[in-house]
Design a protein around this motif. Structure first.
Motif, PDB file in Angstrom:
ATOM      1  N   LEU A   2      -0.204   5.837   0.280  1.00 25.68           N
ATOM      2  CA  LEU A   2      -0.492   6.297   1.638  1.00 25.68           C
ATOM      3  C   LEU A   2       0.636   5.763   2.506  1.00 25.68           C
ATOM      4  CD1 LEU A   2      -2.175   7.512   3.933  1.00 25.68           C
ATOM      5  CD2 LEU A   2      -3.418   5.334   4.033  1.00 25.68           C
ATOM      6  N   THR A   3       1.328   6.650   3.182  1.00 27.12           N
ATOM      7  CA  THR A   3       2.464   6.251   4.003  1.00 27.12           C
ATOM      8  C   THR A   3       2.301   6.752   5.429  1.00 27.12           C
ATOM      9  OG1 THR A   3       3.741   8.222   3.424  1.00 27.12           O
ATOM     10  CG2 THR A   3       4.034   6.281   2.009  1.00 27.12           C
ATOM     11  N   VAL A   4       3.087   6.182   6.308  1.00 26.51           N
ATOM     12  CA  VAL A   4       3.175   6.631   7.695  1.00 26.51           C
ATOM     13  C   VAL A   4       4.643   6.893   7.998  1.00 26.51           C
ATOM     14  CG1 VAL A   4       1.087   5.472   8.502  1.00 26.51           C
ATOM     15  CG2 VAL A   4       3.268   4.246   8.573  1.00 26.51           C
ATOM     16  N   PRO A   5       4.924   7.765   8.960  1.00 25.89           N
ATOM     17  CA  PRO A   5       6.313   8.047   9.318  1.00 25.89           C
ATOM     18  C   PRO A   5       7.020   6.795   9.849  1.00 25.89           C
ATOM     19  CG  PRO A   5       4.837   9.705  10.242  1.00 25.89           C
ATOM     20  CD  PRO A   5       3.981   8.602   9.712  1.00 25.89           C
ATOM     21  N   LEU A  49       7.350   3.934   4.448  1.00 27.99           N
ATOM     22  CA  LEU A  49       6.464   2.876   4.914  1.00 27.99           C
ATOM     23  C   LEU A  49       5.083   3.086   4.311  1.00 27.99           C
ATOM     24  CD1 LEU A  49       7.261   2.480   8.729  1.00 27.99           C
ATOM     25  CD2 LEU A  49       7.930   0.996   6.829  1.00 27.99           C
ATOM     26  N   GLN A  50       4.727   2.229   3.351  1.00 31.90           N
ATOM     27  CA  GLN A  50       3.421   2.316   2.707  1.00 31.90           C
ATOM     28  C   GLN A  50       2.424   1.482   3.493  1.00 31.90           C
ATOM     29  OE1 GLN A  50       3.265   1.276  -1.459  1.00 31.90           O
ATOM     30  NE2 GLN A  50       1.109   1.851  -1.625  1.00 31.90           N
ATOM     31  N   PHE A  98      -2.744  -5.703   1.025  1.00 31.74           N
ATOM     32  CA  PHE A  98      -2.541  -4.983  -0.237  1.00 31.74           C
ATOM     33  C   PHE A  98      -2.116  -3.537   0.029  1.00 31.74           C
ATOM     34  CE2 PHE A  98      -5.427  -8.319  -1.653  1.00 31.74           C
ATOM     35  CZ  PHE A  98      -4.878  -8.686  -2.874  1.00 31.74           C
ATOM     36  N   PRO A  99      -1.083  -3.041  -0.662  1.00 32.26           N
ATOM     37  CA  PRO A  99      -0.723  -1.626  -0.544  1.00 32.26           C
ATOM     38  C   PRO A  99      -1.891  -0.737  -0.989  1.00 32.26           C
ATOM     39  CG  PRO A  99       0.973  -2.851  -1.720  1.00 32.26           C
ATOM     40  CD  PRO A  99      -0.210  -3.751  -1.589  1.00 32.26           C
ATOM     41  N   THR A 122       7.853  -1.673   3.227  1.00 32.21           N
ATOM     42  CA  THR A 122       8.879  -0.671   2.960  1.00 32.21           C
ATOM     43  C   THR A 122       9.043  -0.558   1.458  1.00 32.21           C
ATOM     44  OG1 THR A 122      10.005  -1.196   5.015  1.00 32.21           O
ATOM     45  CG2 THR A 122      11.287  -0.023   3.341  1.00 32.21           C
ATOM     46  N   ARG A 123       8.791   0.635   0.924  1.00 31.09           N
ATOM     47  CA  ARG A 123       8.893   0.844  -0.524  1.00 31.09           C
ATOM     48  C   ARG A 123      10.354   0.776  -0.954  1.00 31.09           C
ATOM     49  NH1 ARG A 123       4.840   1.848  -3.546  1.00 31.09           N
ATOM     50  NH2 ARG A 123       6.228   2.758  -5.091  1.00 31.09           N
TER      51      ARG A 123
END
Length: 143
Positions: free
Chosen positions: A81-84, A110-111, A117-118, A103-104
């Motif tokens: 799940l990421t955000v802009p 951006l996770q 926890f991711p 940051t992956r």
């Protein structure tokens, strides 16, 4: 599958599909709420605000480490799940934990993290309310 919304408690049917790894980066952009609690799989779990799909935690991840242990083939089956870029995740109904981002290392997305926890989707979940990702080392996130 029927899904009971945490906000309205009204069942709704949907034909939504789980996100692919290539579309995970834009999922949260369509909703102002990044995560929220919802009734799914017989309990309350964390879901994405954009598509109401169940979110999962990977036991190999370490809280507050700033990294994800799910890479390569793992991230294909378990999209993040990421955000802009420049966005901050937001909590909705029943999501009382701490939200953040990492940051992956495999692309710089951006996770979203929950309590450090991711969080991830399962590509095998095909509709809101599905909780097919109860595998060894994976569990639905509890609010």
């Amino acid at each position: 599958m029927l899904f009971r919304s945490a906000a309205t408690q009204t069942p709704t049917a949907t034909t939504s599909t789980a996100p692919s790894a290539s579309t995970a980066a834009s999922l949260a952009a369509s909703s102002s709420t990044t995560v929220m609690g919802a009734t799914a799989g017989g309990g309350t779990v964390l879901v994405a605000g954009s598509n109401r799909m169940t979110l999962y935690q990977f036991s190999s991840d370490t809280a507050n480490s700033g990294t994800s242990a799910c890479t390569g083939g793992c991230i294909t089956k378990w999209p993040a799940l990421t955000v802009p870029a420049g966005s901050t995740p937001s909590a909705g109904t029943r999501a009382t934990g701490k939200l953040g981002t990492i940051t992956r290392t495999d692309g710089g997305a951006l996770q979203v993290t929950y309590n450090g926890f991711p969080v991830y989707f399962l590509s095998g979940d095909t509709a809101p309310g599905d909780t097919n990702g109860n595998y060894p080392n994976w569990t639905p996130v509890k609010p």
